[in-house]
Design a protein around this motif. Sequence first.
Motif, PDB file in Angstrom:
ATOM      1  N   PHE A 179       0.803  -1.216   0.000  1.00 31.48           N
ATOM      2  CA  PHE A 179       0.000   0.000   0.000  1.00 31.48           C
ATOM      3  C   PHE A 179       0.840   1.273   0.000  1.00 31.48           C
ATOM      4  O   PHE A 179       0.595   2.171  -0.799  1.00 31.48           O
ATOM      5  CB  PHE A 179      -0.952   0.007   1.205  1.00 31.48           C
ATOM      6  CG  PHE A 179      -2.251  -0.691   0.952  1.00 31.48           C
ATOM      7  CD1 PHE A 179      -2.287  -2.056   0.771  1.00 31.48           C
ATOM      8  CD2 PHE A 179      -3.444   0.007   0.900  1.00 31.48           C
ATOM      9  CE1 PHE A 179      -3.466  -2.717   0.539  1.00 31.48           C
ATOM     10  CE2 PHE A 179      -4.639  -0.643   0.674  1.00 31.48           C
ATOM     11  CZ  PHE A 179      -4.649  -2.008   0.494  1.00 31.48           C
ATOM     12  N   ILE A 180       1.798   1.369   0.902  1.00 32.44           N
ATOM     13  CA  ILE A 180       2.566   2.616   1.024  1.00 32.44           C
ATOM     14  C   ILE A 180       3.390   2.905  -0.240  1.00 32.44           C
ATOM     15  O   ILE A 180       3.261   3.997  -0.806  1.00 32.44           O
ATOM     16  CB  ILE A 180       3.430   2.625   2.302  1.00 32.44           C
ATOM     17  CG1 ILE A 180       2.519   2.680   3.527  1.00 32.44           C
ATOM     18  CG2 ILE A 180       4.401   3.806   2.293  1.00 32.44           C
ATOM     19  CD1 ILE A 180       3.232   2.533   4.855  1.00 32.44           C
ATOM     20  N   PRO A 181       4.222   1.981  -0.720  1.00 28.93           N
ATOM     21  CA  PRO A 181       5.012   2.337  -1.904  1.00 28.93           C
ATOM     22  C   PRO A 181       4.151   2.579  -3.149  1.00 28.93           C
ATOM     23  O   PRO A 181       4.453   3.475  -3.946  1.00 28.93           O
ATOM     24  CB  PRO A 181       5.947   1.138  -2.104  1.00 28.93           C
ATOM     25  CG  PRO A 181       5.337   0.018  -1.349  1.00 28.93           C
ATOM     26  CD  PRO A 181       4.575   0.642  -0.225  1.00 28.93           C
ATOM     27  N   VAL A 182       3.086   1.827  -3.293  1.00 28.26           N
ATOM     28  CA  VAL A 182       2.238   2.005  -4.478  1.00 28.26           C
ATOM     29  C   VAL A 182       1.459   3.312  -4.389  1.00 28.26           C
ATOM     30  O   VAL A 182       1.347   4.047  -5.383  1.00 28.26           O
ATOM     31  CB  VAL A 182       1.314   0.783  -4.681  1.00 28.26           C
ATOM     32  CG1 VAL A 182       0.323   1.030  -5.795  1.00 28.26           C
ATOM     33  CG2 VAL A 182       2.151  -0.455  -4.975  1.00 28.26           C
ATOM     34  N   LEU A 183       0.959   3.636  -3.224  1.00 25.32           N
ATOM     35  CA  LEU A 183       0.244   4.905  -3.067  1.00 25.32           C
ATOM     36  C   LEU A 183       1.176   6.086  -3.317  1.00 25.32           C
ATOM     37  O   LEU A 183       0.819   7.024  -4.026  1.00 25.32           O
ATOM     38  CB  LEU A 183      -0.384   5.001  -1.673  1.00 25.32           C
ATOM     39  CG  LEU A 183      -1.211   6.255  -1.397  1.00 25.32           C
ATOM     40  CD1 LEU A 183      -2.363   6.388  -2.391  1.00 25.32           C
ATOM     41  CD2 LEU A 183      -1.736   6.243   0.027  1.00 25.32           C
ATOM     42  N   VAL A 184       2.384   6.019  -2.771  1.00 25.20           N
ATOM     43  CA  VAL A 184       3.368   7.087  -3.001  1.00 25.20           C
ATOM     44  C   VAL A 184       3.650   7.231  -4.501  1.00 25.20           C
ATOM     45  O   VAL A 184       3.634   8.335  -5.050  1.00 25.20           O
ATOM     46  CB  VAL A 184       4.668   6.817  -2.208  1.00 25.20           C
ATOM     47  CG1 VAL A 184       5.802   7.713  -2.685  1.00 25.20           C
ATOM     48  CG2 VAL A 184       4.433   6.998  -0.720  1.00 25.20           C
ATOM     49  N   GLY A 185       3.891   6.114  -5.164  1.00 22.37           N
ATOM     50  CA  GLY A 185       4.168   6.155  -6.598  1.00 22.37           C
ATOM     51  C   GLY A 185       2.996   6.668  -7.408  1.00 22.37           C
ATOM     52  O   GLY A 185       3.171   7.480  -8.337  1.00 22.37           O
ATOM     53  N   ASN A 186       1.781   6.226  -7.083  1.00 20.29           N
ATOM     54  CA  ASN A 186       0.596   6.700  -7.806  1.00 20.29           C
ATOM     55  C   ASN A 186       0.397   8.201  -7.622  1.00 20.29           C
ATOM     56  O   ASN A 186       0.028   8.903  -8.568  1.00 20.29           O
ATOM     57  CB  ASN A 186      -0.657   5.963  -7.344  1.00 20.29           C
ATOM     58  CG  ASN A 186      -0.772   4.550  -7.867  1.00 20.29           C
ATOM     59  OD1 ASN A 186      -1.588   3.775  -7.378  1.00 20.29           O
ATOM     60  ND2 ASN A 186       0.025   4.170  -8.848  1.00 20.29           N
ATOM     61  N   ILE A 187       0.645   8.687  -6.405  1.00 19.73           N
ATOM     62  CA  ILE A 187       0.506  10.125  -6.155  1.00 19.73           C
ATOM     63  C   ILE A 187       1.537  10.902  -6.966  1.00 19.73           C
ATOM     64  O   ILE A 187       1.212  11.913  -7.594  1.00 19.73           O
ATOM     65  CB  ILE A 187       0.624  10.440  -4.650  1.00 19.73           C
ATOM     66  CG1 ILE A 187      -0.611   9.932  -3.915  1.00 19.73           C
ATOM     67  CG2 ILE A 187       0.817  11.938  -4.414  1.00 19.73           C
ATOM     68  CD1 ILE A 187      -0.500   9.966  -2.401  1.00 19.73           C
ATOM     69  N   ILE A 188       2.775  10.420  -6.980  1.00 24.42           N
ATOM     70  CA  ILE A 188       3.812  11.102  -7.763  1.00 24.42           C
ATOM     71  C   ILE A 188       3.454  11.078  -9.250  1.00 24.42           C
ATOM     72  O   ILE A 188       3.465  12.112  -9.915  1.00 24.42           O
ATOM     73  CB  ILE A 188       5.192  10.468  -7.527  1.00 24.42           C
ATOM     74  CG1 ILE A 188       5.665  10.717  -6.097  1.00 24.42           C
ATOM     75  CG2 ILE A 188       6.223  11.006  -8.531  1.00 24.42           C
ATOM     76  CD1 ILE A 188       6.881   9.915  -5.687  1.00 24.42           C
ATOM     77  N   GLY A 189       3.141   9.905  -9.757  1.00 23.58           N
ATOM     78  CA  GLY A 189       2.851   9.775 -11.185  1.00 23.58           C
ATOM     79  C   GLY A 189       1.581  10.472 -11.613  1.00 23.58           C
ATOM     80  O   GLY A 189       1.542  11.150 -12.627  1.00 23.58           O
ATOM     81  N   GLY A 190       0.537  10.306 -10.825  1.00 23.52           N
ATOM     82  CA  GLY A 190      -0.755  10.859 -11.215  1.00 23.52           C
ATOM     83  C   GLY A 190      -0.918  12.326 -10.929  1.00 23.52           C
ATOM     84  O   GLY A 190      -1.605  13.029 -11.657  1.00 23.52           O
ATOM     85  N   THR A 191      -0.262  12.794  -9.900  1.00 21.68           N
ATOM     86  CA  THR A 191      -0.459  14.182  -9.501  1.00 21.68           C
ATOM     87  C   THR A 191       0.686  15.072  -9.944  1.00 21.68           C
ATOM     88  O   THR A 191       0.494  15.997 -10.720  1.00 21.68           O
ATOM     89  CB  THR A 191      -0.615  14.277  -7.969  1.00 21.68           C
ATOM     90  OG1 THR A 191      -1.662  13.409  -7.563  1.00 21.68           O
ATOM     91  CG2 THR A 191      -0.943  15.681  -7.543  1.00 21.68           C
ATOM     92  N   VAL A 192       1.854  14.783  -9.459  1.00 16.37           N
ATOM     93  CA  VAL A 192       2.975  15.691  -9.699  1.00 16.37           C
ATOM     94  C   VAL A 192       3.353  15.736 -11.174  1.00 16.37           C
ATOM     95  O   VAL A 192       3.337  16.812 -11.790  1.00 16.37           O
ATOM     96  CB  VAL A 192       4.190  15.301  -8.825  1.00 16.37           C
ATOM     97  CG1 VAL A 192       5.384  16.161  -9.139  1.00 16.37           C
ATOM     98  CG2 VAL A 192       3.827  15.399  -7.349  1.00 16.37           C
ATOM     99  N   LEU A 193       3.675  14.589 -11.752  1.00 18.67           N
ATOM    100  CA  LEU A 193       4.128  14.593 -13.139  1.00 18.67           C
ATOM    101  C   LEU A 193       3.056  15.095 -14.094  1.00 18.67           C
ATOM    102  O   LEU A 193       3.309  15.948 -14.949  1.00 18.67           O
ATOM    103  CB  LEU A 193       4.579  13.186 -13.553  1.00 18.67           C
ATOM    104  CG  LEU A 193       5.809  12.641 -12.842  1.00 18.67           C
ATOM    105  CD1 LEU A 193       6.083  11.211 -13.293  1.00 18.67           C
ATOM    106  CD2 LEU A 193       7.015  13.511 -13.087  1.00 18.67           C
ATOM    107  N   PHE A 194       1.832  14.589 -13.938  1.00 20.64           N
ATOM    108  CA  PHE A 194       0.787  14.986 -14.865  1.00 20.64           C
ATOM    109  C   PHE A 194       0.371  16.435 -14.645  1.00 20.64           C
ATOM    110  O   PHE A 194       0.071  17.149 -15.609  1.00 20.64           O
ATOM    111  CB  PHE A 194      -0.413  14.051 -14.779  1.00 20.64           C
ATOM    112  CG  PHE A 194      -1.227  14.070 -16.029  1.00 20.64           C
ATOM    113  CD1 PHE A 194      -0.810  13.354 -17.139  1.00 20.64           C
ATOM    114  CD2 PHE A 194      -2.367  14.832 -16.120  1.00 20.64           C
ATOM    115  CE1 PHE A 194      -1.544  13.382 -18.311  1.00 20.64           C
ATOM    116  CE2 PHE A 194      -3.102  14.858 -17.289  1.00 20.64           C
ATOM    117  CZ  PHE A 194      -2.687  14.132 -18.384  1.00 20.64           C
ATOM    118  N   ALA A 195       0.369  16.895 -13.398  1.00 23.04           N
ATOM    119  CA  ALA A 195       0.029  18.291 -13.126  1.00 23.04           C
ATOM    120  C   ALA A 195       1.036  19.238 -13.770  1.00 23.04           C
ATOM    121  O   ALA A 195       0.667  20.289 -14.290  1.00 23.04           O
ATOM    122  CB  ALA A 195      -0.036  18.528 -11.626  1.00 23.04           C
ATOM    123  N   LEU A 196       2.309  18.867 -13.751  1.00 20.90           N
ATOM    124  CA  LEU A 196       3.317  19.705 -14.393  1.00 20.90           C
ATOM    125  C   LEU A 196       3.098  19.799 -15.897  1.00 20.90           C
ATOM    126  O   LEU A 196       3.204  20.874 -16.492  1.00 20.90           O
ATOM    127  CB  LEU A 196       4.714  19.162 -14.091  1.00 20.90           C
ATOM    128  CG  LEU A 196       5.186  19.318 -12.647  1.00 20.90           C
ATOM    129  CD1 LEU A 196       6.517  18.596 -12.451  1.00 20.90           C
ATOM    130  CD2 LEU A 196       5.301  20.788 -12.266  1.00 20.90           C
TER     131      LEU A 196
END
Length: 160
Positions: free
Chosen positions: A133-150
């Motif tokens: 849960f923790i590593p996948v949630l962290v990765g999904n947040i980075i990929g889905g939010t940070v990268l795509f938001a930029l």
Amino acid sequence: MADFTLANLWRLGRLWSVVLVANLVGTLVVALLYTFTSVLTPELSAAMLKVAGEITNHTWTEMVLRAIASGFLIATMVWLLPSAEAAQFHVIVVITYLIAAAGFMHIVAGSAEAFFLVLNGHLGVQAMVVDFFIPVLVGNIIGGTVLFALIAYAQVMHEI
């Protein structure tokens, strides 16, 4: 994000939490159904346990990196759906197929496998939380939010 305040950040976190918990409850219900009813044949259940067990064969770093890619693809799908009109179903199928075919990790889809493993005694709750849960949630947040938001911001920054 145009009016970035702590109150708005709190609201965003609350919205994401509600959506995540609702999705996790749904995958837990499915795992309970598969584990405690006769929906699956014993052969199919054994095969599903074997496939689900693959989520535990990765390091924490691999999980995060695979989840970043998955989060980016899901965010891409959300971005594409409004303009897809009649092809929305196809967009969903293609993106989810790419995630599965590439072996990427997603917190919601993978949680069904994780819950199924826990309910069948193949994975402990602590291992599920810490190693999945923790590593996948962290990765999904980075990929889905940070990268795509930029990328999204770069598209419209001159219009803001």
